[in-house]
Design an enzyme around this catalytic site. Structure first.
Site, short mmCIF file in Angstrom:
data_model
loop_
_atom_site.label_atom_id
_atom_site.label_comp_id
_atom_site.label_asym_id
_atom_site.label_seq_id
_atom_site.Cartn_x
_atom_site.Cartn_y
_atom_site.Cartn_z
N CYS A 1 0.82 -1.22 0.00
CA CYS A 1 0.00 0.00 0.00
C CYS A 1 0.85 1.27 0.00
O CYS A 1 0.33 2.36 -0.24
CB CYS A 1 -0.92 0.01 1.21
SG CYS A 1 -2.00 -1.41 1.30
N HIS B 1 -3.52 7.20 3.46
CA HIS B 1 -3.89 5.92 2.86
C HIS B 1 -5.30 5.57 3.33
O HIS B 1 -5.62 5.64 4.51
CB HIS B 1 -2.88 4.85 3.30
CG HIS B 1 -3.24 3.48 2.85
ND1 HIS B 1 -3.63 3.21 1.57
CD2 HIS B 1 -3.28 2.29 3.52
CE1 HIS B 1 -3.90 1.92 1.45
NE2 HIS B 1 -3.70 1.34 2.63
N ASN C 1 -10.08 -0.06 0.48
CA ASN C 1 -8.62 0.03 0.43
C ASN C 1 -8.14 -0.47 -0.93
O ASN C 1 -8.28 -1.65 -1.24
CB ASN C 1 -8.05 -0.83 1.57
CG ASN C 1 -6.53 -0.79 1.64
OD1 ASN C 1 -5.86 -0.30 0.74
ND2 ASN C 1 -5.98 -1.34 2.71
O1 UT7 Z 1 -3.53 -1.48 3.71
C1 UT7 Z 1 -2.75 -1.88 4.80
C2 UT7 Z 1 -3.31 -1.33 5.97
N1 UT7 Z 1 -4.49 -2.07 6.39
C3 UT7 Z 1 -4.99 -1.73 7.51
O2 UT7 Z 1 -4.48 -0.84 8.09
C4 UT7 Z 1 -6.15 -2.50 8.08
C5 UT7 Z 1 -5.98 -2.49 9.55
N2 UT7 Z 1 -6.99 -3.17 10.34
C6 UT7 Z 1 -8.30 -2.81 10.37
O3 UT7 Z 1 -8.74 -1.95 9.64
C7 UT7 Z 1 -9.17 -3.44 11.41
O4 UT7 Z 1 -8.37 -4.15 12.31
C8 UT7 Z 1 -10.24 -4.40 10.84
C9 UT7 Z 1 -11.29 -3.58 10.11
C10 UT7 Z 1 -9.60 -5.37 9.87
C11 UT7 Z 1 -10.91 -5.16 11.95
O5 UT7 Z 1 -11.49 -4.27 12.90
P1 UT7 Z 1 -11.34 -4.55 14.46
O6 UT7 Z 1 -12.12 -3.53 15.17
O7 UT7 Z 1 -9.86 -4.60 14.73
O8 UT7 Z 1 -12.06 -5.93 14.61
P2 UT7 Z 1 -11.45 -7.28 15.23
O9 UT7 Z 1 -10.39 -7.82 14.36
O10 UT7 Z 1 -11.14 -7.02 16.64
O11 UT7 Z 1 -12.69 -8.22 15.15
C12 UT7 Z 1 -13.76 -8.06 16.04
C13 UT7 Z 1 -14.79 -9.11 15.74
C14 UT7 Z 1 -14.23 -10.53 15.64
O12 UT7 Z 1 -15.15 -11.38 16.24
P3 UT7 Z 1 -14.83 -12.04 17.66
O13 UT7 Z 1 -13.57 -12.82 17.47
O14 UT7 Z 1 -14.66 -10.88 18.60
O15 UT7 Z 1 -16.05 -12.86 17.94
C15 UT7 Z 1 -14.23 -10.80 14.15
O16 UT7 Z 1 -14.40 -12.15 13.86
O17 UT7 Z 1 -15.41 -8.81 14.49
C16 UT7 Z 1 -15.41 -10.01 13.71
N3 UT7 Z 1 -15.37 -9.64 12.31
C17 UT7 Z 1 -16.47 -9.38 11.59
N4 UT7 Z 1 -17.77 -9.36 11.91
C18 UT7 Z 1 -18.64 -9.02 10.93
C19 UT7 Z 1 -14.27 -9.50 11.53
N5 UT7 Z 1 -14.65 -9.15 10.30
C20 UT7 Z 1 -15.99 -9.07 10.30
C21 UT7 Z 1 -16.96 -8.74 9.34
N6 UT7 Z 1 -18.26 -8.73 9.70
N7 UT7 Z 1 -16.62 -8.42 8.07
#
Ligand code: UT7
Length: 346
Positions: free
Chosen positions: A133, A273, A303
């Protein structure tokens, strides 16, 4: 206190006394997004997710998906044509083409060579770079070095991705985040005035596993097993990536401002970004930027990796958010890990 924002002749921070470097201007920008829009509502039918979750955790509402027979080089060539039109130039004026991508049409030849053929830039040298990215800013830095050192006069820099080709459409953790698209800029030697004031880059290879595509390279060539194990798809530790992104983008932006002796209040448009609205907000807040300074289009495109800030820069210019003489700050972060920032006097 905010310094005077009136346009003024700036000193290029790279200009060493006695070393005859040239200024590097941005002669034109362009972008291209595929027509097909994939909404959060449609994703609800593919994986267990909801518009509410995607919107509240990422800010993304929809993304663009390239057609089956539309490749990264096609997206890149379209963006390049638009940048040429914007610059009032023709393809035969280009000396060098650099394409930043993690989704090349093929491992080789380079996507840049395919773009060269598609736009008819017969005189140009062409090659790809890969910094995920962060690729567009890394490519800008390379282009700037070639221009400043009198090696080439006119460089076409493109960030282009068909990320839909490496997305695991069964993985809700990643498939809701990404989209396809391309953005381009033409850098040109310029006497007097400024364009690209500075670029800075950083890398940390110790965290490469955080965001990667495990198979398809020399470590794990394509095999029946690698395909069955879904190793040809992008994988990401979202939480760790998030934390690293905020810190790295903040320090890259601060370094770029410091090199140019600028304060955040002097920047007309901050273009981070476009990965996640929460990252954009956190970086903007910590930089001390006002919300109206920060450009956001991730709700429309998600993204788009190396294309992200290139598309956003083109849109910011077309929407009148950036006018001649304004200062623009680009900030990137991606796999590698890699990060960087650039300051442009428009
Ligand atoms: O381009 C390079 C740079 N990329 C980035 O910078 C991306 C960086 N990361 C992020 O943007 C975020 O970490 C995410 C959007 C990927 C995830 O957000 P989060 O608030 O960190 O969520 P999480 O990983 O803590 O997940 C929370 C919950 C999980 O469930 P449990 O384990 O707590 O039961 C996930 O399984 O949300 C769940 N989850 C979803 N639920 C519904 C993960 N993806 C989804 C989804 N829909 N699409």
């Amino acid at each position: 206190m905010t310094k005077n924002t009136a346009p003024q002749k700036r000193t290029n921070p790279r200009q060493k006394p006695g070393f005859n470097v040239r200024e590097c201007s941005v002669a034109g920008v362009g972008s291209y997004l595929p027509e097909r829009v994939l909404t959060n509502a449609e994703l609800e039918k593919i994986v267990e997710t909801s518009d509410d979750w995607i919107t509240s955790r990422t800010g993304i509402k929809e993304r663009r998906i390239a057609a089956v027979n539309e490749y990264t080089s096609d997206l890149a060539a379209q963006a390049a044509q638009r940048a040429l039109e914007n610059a009032g130039m023709t393809a035969d004026q280009i000396d060098l083409i650099i394409v930043a991508t993690i989704t090349p049409d093929m491992l080789f030849p380079s996507t840049a060579c395919l773009v060269q053929q598609k736009i008819g830039a017969k005189r140009a040298v062409a090659f790809d770079i890969e910094a995920a990215c962060s690729g567009f800013i890394f490519a800008l830095e390379i282009a700037q070095q070639f221009v400043m050192s009198h090696t080439y006069d006119t460089v076409l820099v493109i960030g282009a991705e068909k990320l839909s080709s490496i997305i695991d459409w069964t993985d809700r953790n990643t498939c809701v985040l990404f989209g396809d698209g391309a953005g381009a800029a033409i850098l040109q030697a310029k006497s007097g005035g400024h364009g690209l004031l500075t670029t800075c880059m950083g890398s940390d290879g110790s965290k490469g596993e955080m965001l990667c595509m495990p198979a398809g390279g020399s470590r794990c060539p394509a095999s029946v097993d690698s395909v069955a194990s879904r190793l040809h798809y992008l994988r990401m530790d979202g939480k760790e990536t998030f934390k690293n992104a905020v810190n790295a983008m903040l320090s890259a932006a601060q370094e770029a401002l410091r090199r140019c002796n600028l304060e955040i209040g002097q920047i007309k448009c901050v273009i981070p970004h476009q990965a996640n609205l929460r990252i954009v907000d956190a970086v903007g807040d910590r930089l001390g930027a006002k919300p109206e300074q920060v450009f956001i289009n991730l709700h429309k495109y998600g993204n788009t990796s190396a294309a992200s800030v290139a598309i956003a820069l083109d849109e910011a210019v077309r929407e009148g958010r950036v006018e001649r003489g304004d200062l623009v700050l680009l900030i990137v972060f991606g796999a590698g890990l890699t990060w960087g920032a650039a300051v442009i006097e428009w």
